[in-house]
Scaffold this active site. Structure first.
Site, PDB file in Angstrom:
ATOM      1  N   VAL A 169     -17.386   4.185  -3.165  1.00  0.00           N
ATOM      2  CA  VAL A 169     -17.418   2.906  -2.697  1.00  0.00           C
ATOM      3  C   VAL A 169     -19.075   2.557  -2.542  1.00  0.00           C
ATOM      4  CG1 VAL A 169     -16.947   0.332  -2.229  1.00  0.00           C
ATOM      5  CG2 VAL A 169     -15.633   1.246  -2.985  1.00  0.00           C
ATOM      6  N   LYS A 229       0.627  -1.699  -0.110  1.00  0.00           N
ATOM      7  CA  LYS A 229      -0.548   0.380   0.107  1.00  0.00           C
ATOM      8  C   LYS A 229       1.039   1.088  -0.078  1.00  0.00           C
ATOM      9  CE  LYS A 229      -4.620   0.665   0.094  1.00  0.00           C
ATOM     10  NZ  LYS A 229      -5.664  -0.226  -0.572  1.00  0.00           N
ATOM     11  N   GLY A 287     -19.885   7.189   4.901  1.00  0.00           N
ATOM     12  CA  GLY A 287     -19.314   7.389   4.289  1.00  0.00           C
ATOM     13  C   GLY A 287     -19.649   6.110   2.682  1.00  0.00           C
ATOM     14  N   VAL A 288     -20.169   8.196   2.073  1.00  0.00           N
ATOM     15  CA  VAL A 288     -21.142   7.724   0.257  1.00  0.00           C
ATOM     16  C   VAL A 288     -19.716   8.354  -0.423  1.00  0.00           C
ATOM     17  CG1 VAL A 288     -22.890   6.999   0.938  1.00  0.00           C
ATOM     18  CG2 VAL A 288     -22.650   9.596   0.690  1.00  0.00           C
ATOM     19  N   GLY A 289     -18.718   7.677  -0.618  1.00  0.00           N
ATOM     20  CA  GLY A 289     -17.418   7.541  -1.623  1.00  0.00           C
ATOM     21  C   GLY A 289     -18.338   7.378  -3.048  1.00  0.00           C
ATOM     22  N   TYR A 302     -21.301   5.314  -2.346  1.00  0.00           N
ATOM     23  CA  TYR A 302     -22.644   5.768  -2.893  1.00  0.00           C
ATOM     24  C   TYR A 302     -22.787   4.200  -4.135  1.00  0.00           C
ATOM     25  CZ  TYR A 302     -24.512   7.311  -7.039  1.00  0.00           C
ATOM     26  OH  TYR A 302     -25.618   7.268  -8.215  1.00  0.00           O
TER      27      TYR A 302
END
Length: 348
Positions: free
Chosen positions: A188, A80, A184-186, A190
């Site tokens: 992924v 990463k 979290g609705v970024g 969303y």
């Protein structure tokens, strides 16, 4: 600034630091394990409050990628990278190209891809300086449509498949009967919300980015709560899809959901919290198992494959999770420990 003594160091093979004074890049690459193949992992850009926070994050993420690849039966290891900076205000082509040169300096030990704060277009800029970039020559999506190289749709679909498997195992209910809290609705989160909305689930959402909240609220009729309260709402399922460590000693006793199944990496602050969840009767889908579809996607784009083969591989996430839940119940041990042992048997 601790590295070797960091609690997340966990036998990493290689940790590299880089500062490019011309572009302003400050970045870290962590390679955890390459027993099964070169390490693959996304690059995250985030305004970490200090260097220790960035180091801990990249080490935890890198280790998670090793376990993720092993449990997804992929011929690759775990790595990463993180860029210290705000992706909305600090990003520049020069920083992305400098990051590519940094990746290239590791000689193929690490293959970079997109992640939180980094778009496929950013990885294309990195690829101007390195040949070790993944997800750029995508040919198809799991649905069969042409792909722009973004693995987020696959990650969201795999998370949806895994969430459904967890619900089937723990609650024996249809998704249309459930309320799901998405943290979290970024990119992924969303897409996961969209899958769940189409399946009839009621949604509660939270995110620190206002436009993302507004979009999900408008399209899915979701209830909006504060990001610091989402873990404690009345919901059947909690789906962490933002940054890690949101299941911690501060939040864990307030969780009302009976299933935790989301796309975020490193959801547990410490492994011992898996036992706490188990004792509370909460079915936890180990993060690196449920969110593995992104690297499954990248793998299938690089070999002789097809949309149908990739979709079938992604849908195995549900089967793998069901096996983990079944073993956990039979052995009366937390799911994260069961999954860890299954993964370690493959790469150690």
């Amino acid at each position: 600034m601790a590295v070797f003594s960091n609690s997340s160091f966990s036998e990493h093979e290689h940790v590299a630091f880089h500062h490019d004074p011309v572009s302003g890049l400050k970045a870290i690459i962590a390679v955890h394990n390459t027993v099964l193949g070169p390490s693959l992992g996304g690059c995250r850009m985030y305004p970490y409050s200090n260097d220790d926070e960035a180091i801990t994050d990249v080490l935890r993420l890198s280790k998670g990628m090793t376990y993720k690849a092993a449990m997804a039966n992929l011929p690759m290891g775990g790595g990463k990278s993180v860029i210290i900076g705000n992706p909305h205000t600090d990003k520049s082509p020069e920083i992305m190209q400098a990051m590519g040169a940094f990746v290239e300096s590791l000689g193929g030990q690490y293959i970079v891809a997109e992640d939180s704060g980094i778009a496929v277009s950013d990885v294309h800029l990195m690829a101007q300086q390195t040949k070790h970039a993944g997800g750029l020559n995508a040919k198809f999506t799991y649905e069969g449509a042409p792909s722009d190289g973004n693995p987020a749709p696959s990650t969201a679909y795999g998370t949806f498949v895994g969430l459904k498997a967890a619900v089937d195992f723990a609650l024996q209910k249809d998704l249309s009967e459930l309320t799901v809290a998405i943290q979290g609705v970024g990119q992924v989160g969303y897409r996961l919300a969209k899958h769940l909305h189409e399946a009839g689930a009621k949604l509660i959402i939270a995110d620190t980015f206002g436009p993302a909240v507004d979009k999900a609220q408008s399209e899915f009729g979701a209830k909006v709560v504060d990001i610091n309260e989402i873990h404690a709402v009345d919901a059947d399922v909690l789906a962490p899809c933002a940054l890690g460590a949101t299941i911690n000693p501060t939040t864990i006793n307030s969780i009302k959901a009976k299933v935790i199944a989301g796309a975020a990496n490193n959801q547990l602050l410490t492994e011992s919290l898996g036992q706490v969840l188990f004792d509370k009767g909460i079915t936890y889908a180990p993060d690196y198992v449920i969110n593995a579809a992104g690297i499954i996607d990248i793998h299938h784009q690089q070999v002789d494959s097809s949309a149908a083969k990739m979709k079938a591989h992604i849908e195995m996430i549900g089967t793998t999770l069901t096996d983990i839940f079944t073993l956990s119940q039979a052995q009366q041990r937390p799911t994260n420990i069961v999954a860890n042992e299954l993964a370690e048997a493959k790469f150690k």
